[in-house]
Scaffold this motif. Structure first.
Motif, mmCIF file in Angstrom:
data_model
loop_
_atom_site.group_PDB
_atom_site.id
_atom_site.type_symbol
_atom_site.label_atom_id
_atom_site.label_comp_id
_atom_site.label_asym_id
_atom_site.label_seq_id
_atom_site.Cartn_x
_atom_site.Cartn_y
_atom_site.Cartn_z
ATOM 1 N N TRP A 40 0.822 -1.213 0.000
ATOM 2 C CA TRP A 40 0.000 0.000 0.000
ATOM 3 C C TRP A 40 0.854 1.260 0.000
ATOM 4 O O TRP A 40 1.952 1.268 0.543
ATOM 5 C CB TRP A 40 -0.881 0.033 1.255
ATOM 6 N N VAL A 41 0.313 2.328 -0.562
ATOM 7 C CA VAL A 41 0.893 3.664 -0.472
ATOM 8 C C VAL A 41 -0.082 4.523 0.310
ATOM 9 O O VAL A 41 -1.268 4.586 -0.015
ATOM 10 C CB VAL A 41 1.127 4.288 -1.870
ATOM 11 N N LEU A 42 0.410 5.173 1.359
ATOM 12 C CA LEU A 42 -0.382 6.122 2.137
ATOM 13 C C LEU A 42 0.112 7.516 1.760
ATOM 14 O O LEU A 42 1.250 7.879 2.052
ATOM 15 C CB LEU A 42 -0.201 5.881 3.634
ATOM 16 N N ALA A 43 -0.721 8.249 1.050
ATOM 17 C CA ALA A 43 -0.373 9.604 0.613
ATOM 18 C C ALA A 43 -0.855 10.580 1.674
ATOM 19 O O ALA A 43 -1.989 10.495 2.140
ATOM 20 C CB ALA A 43 -1.013 9.914 -0.737
ATOM 21 N N TRP A 88 4.110 7.195 2.589
ATOM 22 C CA TRP A 88 4.605 6.094 3.400
ATOM 23 C C TRP A 88 4.157 4.836 2.696
ATOM 24 O O TRP A 88 3.083 4.809 2.082
ATOM 25 C CB TRP A 88 4.006 6.117 4.797
ATOM 26 N N LEU A 89 4.958 3.792 2.817
ATOM 27 C CA LEU A 89 4.595 2.493 2.272
ATOM 28 C C LEU A 89 4.147 1.595 3.410
ATOM 29 O O LEU A 89 4.653 1.721 4.533
ATOM 30 C CB LEU A 89 5.790 1.876 1.546
ATOM 31 N N ALA A 90 3.230 0.698 3.128
ATOM 32 C CA ALA A 90 2.726 -0.183 4.184
ATOM 33 C C ALA A 90 2.515 -1.600 3.664
ATOM 34 O O ALA A 90 2.062 -1.796 2.534
ATOM 35 C CB ALA A 90 1.404 0.346 4.741
ATOM 36 N N CYS A 91 2.841 -2.554 4.520
ATOM 37 C CA CYS A 91 2.478 -3.946 4.246
ATOM 38 C C CYS A 91 1.025 -4.117 4.679
ATOM 39 O O CYS A 91 0.427 -3.215 5.269
ATOM 40 C CB CYS A 91 3.397 -4.903 5.016
ATOM 41 N N GLU A 92 0.467 -5.274 4.402
ATOM 42 C CA GLU A 92 -0.930 -5.526 4.762
ATOM 43 C C GLU A 92 -1.140 -5.393 6.269
ATOM 44 O O GLU A 92 -2.118 -4.802 6.732
ATOM 45 C CB GLU A 92 -1.342 -6.918 4.272
ATOM 46 N N GLU A 93 -0.198 -5.904 7.053
ATOM 47 C CA GLU A 93 -0.320 -5.900 8.514
ATOM 48 C C GLU A 93 -0.324 -4.496 9.118
ATOM 49 O O GLU A 93 -1.019 -4.237 10.095
ATOM 50 C CB GLU A 93 0.821 -6.713 9.129
ATOM 51 N N PHE A 133 -3.563 14.234 8.538
ATOM 52 C CA PHE A 133 -2.566 14.251 7.462
ATOM 53 C C PHE A 133 -2.923 13.327 6.303
ATOM 54 O O PHE A 133 -2.520 13.561 5.173
ATOM 55 C CB PHE A 133 -1.189 13.816 7.987
ATOM 56 N N LEU A 134 -3.661 12.241 6.559
ATOM 57 C CA LEU A 134 -3.906 11.223 5.541
ATOM 58 C C LEU A 134 -4.811 11.753 4.438
ATOM 59 O O LEU A 134 -5.891 12.281 4.698
ATOM 60 C CB LEU A 134 -4.532 9.977 6.174
ATOM 61 N N LYS A 135 -4.371 11.598 3.202
ATOM 62 C CA LYS A 135 -5.141 12.065 2.047
ATOM 63 C C LYS A 135 -5.676 10.917 1.207
ATOM 64 O O LYS A 135 -6.760 11.018 0.637
ATOM 65 C CB LYS A 135 -4.284 12.977 1.154
ATOM 66 N N ASP A 136 -4.920 9.800 1.107
ATOM 67 C CA ASP A 136 -5.349 8.700 0.258
ATOM 68 C C ASP A 136 -4.583 7.432 0.613
ATOM 69 O O ASP A 136 -3.434 7.508 1.069
ATOM 70 C CB ASP A 136 -5.086 9.050 -1.217
ATOM 71 N N VAL A 137 -5.219 6.286 0.409
ATOM 72 C CA VAL A 137 -4.578 4.980 0.568
ATOM 73 C C VAL A 137 -4.833 4.222 -0.729
ATOM 74 O O VAL A 137 -5.979 4.028 -1.123
ATOM 75 C CB VAL A 137 -5.161 4.190 1.770
ATOM 76 N N VAL A 138 -3.746 3.842 -1.396
ATOM 77 C CA VAL A 138 -3.834 3.246 -2.725
ATOM 78 C C VAL A 138 -2.916 2.026 -2.782
ATOM 79 O O VAL A 138 -1.826 2.043 -2.204
ATOM 80 C CB VAL A 138 -3.377 4.272 -3.797
#
Length: 70
Positions: free
Chosen positions: A19-22, A37-42, A56-61
């Motif tokens: 995942w990418v957290l923008a 930020w990059l994220a694993c599933e966990e 701060f969070l704008k999008d999760v893709v």
């Protein structure tokens, strides 16, 4: 995993990112600026909540979709 494999941004995690957290900090970034930020599933939910409670969070893709749109 190769040296170029994207890794989760969670502290101590070495898992491949999915995942990418923008996000942006409106106090220091212009509205259109996006940090990532990059994220694993966990860790996706934990990192999303961390950014979300601060506004701060704008999008999760999905990382694949993010790379295709770049």
């Amino acid at each position: 995993m190769s040296d170029e494999t994207p890794i989760c941004s969670a502290k101590g995690c070495r898992t491949e990112a999915v995942w990418v957290l923008a996000w942006n900090n409106p106090k220091i970034h212009t509205p259109e600026r996006r940090k990532t930020w990059l994220a694993c599933e966990e860790h996706r939910e934990h990192l999303s909540q961390f950014l979300g409670v601060r506004g701060f969070l704008k999008d999760v893709v999905l990382l694949k979709e993010w790379e295709e749109s770049s």
